[in-house]
Write an enzyme that holds these catalytic residues in place. Structure first.
Site, PDB file in Angstrom:
ATOM      1  N   ASP A   1      28.172  55.663  45.070  1.00  0.00           N
ATOM      2  CA  ASP A   1      28.594  56.675  46.039  1.00  0.00           C
ATOM      3  C   ASP A   1      28.775  58.020  45.335  1.00  0.00           C
ATOM      4  O   ASP A   1      29.112  58.049  44.141  1.00  0.00           O
ATOM      5  CB  ASP A   1      29.920  56.271  46.695  1.00  0.00           C
ATOM      6  CG  ASP A   1      29.758  55.111  47.674  1.00  0.00           C
ATOM      7  OD1 ASP A   1      28.624  54.901  48.152  1.00  0.00           O
ATOM      8  OD2 ASP A   1      30.758  54.425  47.942  1.00  0.00           O
TER       9      ASP A   1
ATOM     10  N   TYR B   1      33.402  46.989  37.877  1.00  0.00           N
ATOM     11  CA  TYR B   1      34.015  48.205  38.408  1.00  0.00           C
ATOM     12  C   TYR B   1      35.513  48.195  38.134  1.00  0.00           C
ATOM     13  O   TYR B   1      36.150  47.139  38.130  1.00  0.00           O
ATOM     14  CB  TYR B   1      33.820  48.297  39.924  1.00  0.00           C
ATOM     15  CG  TYR B   1      32.384  48.284  40.386  1.00  0.00           C
ATOM     16  CD1 TYR B   1      31.686  49.475  40.581  1.00  0.00           C
ATOM     17  CD2 TYR B   1      31.728  47.084  40.634  1.00  0.00           C
ATOM     18  CE1 TYR B   1      30.366  49.468  41.016  1.00  0.00           C
ATOM     19  CE2 TYR B   1      30.400  47.070  41.065  1.00  0.00           C
ATOM     20  CZ  TYR B   1      29.734  48.265  41.253  1.00  0.00           C
ATOM     21  OH  TYR B   1      28.427  48.264  41.678  1.00  0.00           O
TER      22      TYR B   1
ATOM     23  N   ASP C   1      37.103  55.109  52.135  1.00  0.00           N
ATOM     24  CA  ASP C   1      37.442  55.804  50.890  1.00  0.00           C
ATOM     25  C   ASP C   1      38.253  57.056  51.216  1.00  0.00           C
ATOM     26  O   ASP C   1      38.559  57.336  52.388  1.00  0.00           O
ATOM     27  CB  ASP C   1      36.200  56.130  50.052  1.00  0.00           C
ATOM     28  CG  ASP C   1      35.233  57.088  50.759  1.00  0.00           C
ATOM     29  OD1 ASP C   1      35.627  57.738  51.753  1.00  0.00           O
ATOM     30  OD2 ASP C   1      34.076  57.195  50.300  1.00  0.00           O
TER      31      ASP C   1
ATOM     32  N   ARG D   1      34.288  49.524  48.523  1.00  0.00           N
ATOM     33  CA  ARG D   1      35.059  50.047  49.662  1.00  0.00           C
ATOM     34  C   ARG D   1      35.414  48.931  50.649  1.00  0.00           C
ATOM     35  O   ARG D   1      36.496  48.928  51.241  1.00  0.00           O
ATOM     36  CB  ARG D   1      34.263  51.150  50.369  1.00  0.00           C
ATOM     37  CG  ARG D   1      34.216  52.472  49.596  1.00  0.00           C
ATOM     38  CD  ARG D   1      33.439  53.522  50.351  1.00  0.00           C
ATOM     39  NE  ARG D   1      32.007  53.267  50.361  1.00  0.00           N
ATOM     40  CZ  ARG D   1      31.185  53.580  51.372  1.00  0.00           C
ATOM     41  NH1 ARG D   1      31.676  54.131  52.470  1.00  0.00           N
ATOM     42  NH2 ARG D   1      29.902  53.333  51.300  1.00  0.00           N
TER      43      ARG D   1
END
Length: 303
Positions: A47, A75, A89, A181
């Site tokens: 993103d 992550y 987000d 997300r």
């Protein structure tokens, strides 16, 4: 007759530490410009507001992109508790709120169902296609997007830090196609307190680590110079998850022409996907059958 794209015939991987506020496509375009490369692509979109490793494939290395896309990735991300947003987000509008703040024990317990093979619904603001259109475009137009759940392998999901009551820092290792997300959204719902991703960083992707990545500033500084070439990693690194089979010069010649080629015996089974090498260079990727590799992708080396 199609016009031939201008640029250098260079092959390999350049690992970039993507900054926030830049799209993955913009990073690829920057790398292609800086290396004056004819062909480039990336393995796994981040993103725009996310940071971390974005592996950019150049030339023949673009043929190995699917193997990095399919590889495990890790992550580290911060979840803001108490608020759900329409984008899942911090960029979106708050659509639900809660004063509930679960303790660490409840959070750790709630993480357990997210491990292993799970079904995950992508965010409404994502690049998933719905009837030929991107979901985020439909969502921006105010349409109620109904996305189907899809499988995701989650290898690890742990609570790494709790800076304060409103925030939790999680670390996740997962397979292809995961949306961090969605994890934040679904965790918030499972805890009964809502949640969204506040910040996200991909720390590694397959064989590539963010700490080895070049910044955009470094790429700008070394653009159009041999210095940047020295950071190129061999295309063979994109095949790290596949078994390597050595082949003879005769076998390599057959493989390069798209025909099955003889490979030396190794620890692979009939029907396994593998890659063949000659003097350390990738010749082809294919399926191993009875002493031969049947090629599906063939590599052209320009040097």
């Amino acid at each position: 007759m199609a016009r031939k794209r201008k640029g250098r015939d260079i092959s390999g991987w350049l690992v970039v530490d993507k900054p926030a506020g830049m799209t993955s496509t913009s990073v690829v375009n920057k790398v292609r410009w800086a290396l004056q490369a004819r062909k480039a692509g990336h393995a796994g979109t981040l993103d725009p507001e996310a940071t971390g490793v974005l592996a950019v494939a150049l030339g023949e290395a673009t043929k190995t992109v699917p193997y990095i896309t399919d590889a495990l990735k890790a992550y580290v991300f911060t979840v803001r508790l108490g608020q759900a947003t329409n984008t899942d987000d911090a960029e979106g509008e708050v659509i639900a709120a809660s004063d509930a703040r679960p303790d660490d024990a409840k959070i750790k317990e709630a993480l357990q169902p997210f491990l292993g093979e799970i079904m995950q619904v992508p965010p409404k603001f994502s690049a998933v296609k719905v009837d030929g259109q991107r979901a985020y475009k439909l969502a921006r137009d105010g349409e109620d997007v109904d996305l189907a759940a899809r499988p995701l392998w989650v290898e690890e999901l742990v609570l790494a830090d709790r800076p304060d009551a409103d925030h939790v820092v999680l670390e996740m290792t997962c397979g292809k196609g995961g949306y961090v997300r969605s994890i934040a959204r679904d965790l918030g719902q499972a805890l009964g307190c809502q949640g969204h991703v506040k910040s996200l960083r991909r720390i590694w992707s397959g064989p590539f680590d963010a700490e080895d990545g070049l910044s955009i500033e470094q790429i700008d500084e070394m653009a159009h110079s041999p210095d940047l070439d020295s950071y190129l990693r061999p295309l063979e690194e994109g095949l790290a998850d596949l078994p390597e089979l050595k082949c003879t010069p005769e076998g390599a010649a057959r493989l390069r022409n798209g025909n099955p080629g003889m490979v030396l015996a190794a620890d692979v089974d009939y029907g396994d996907e593998a890659w063949a090498s000659l003097d350390g260079q990738a010749v082809a990727v294919g399926i191993y059958k009875a002493g031969e590799l049947h090629p599906s992708r063939v590599f052209v080396h320009t040097h």
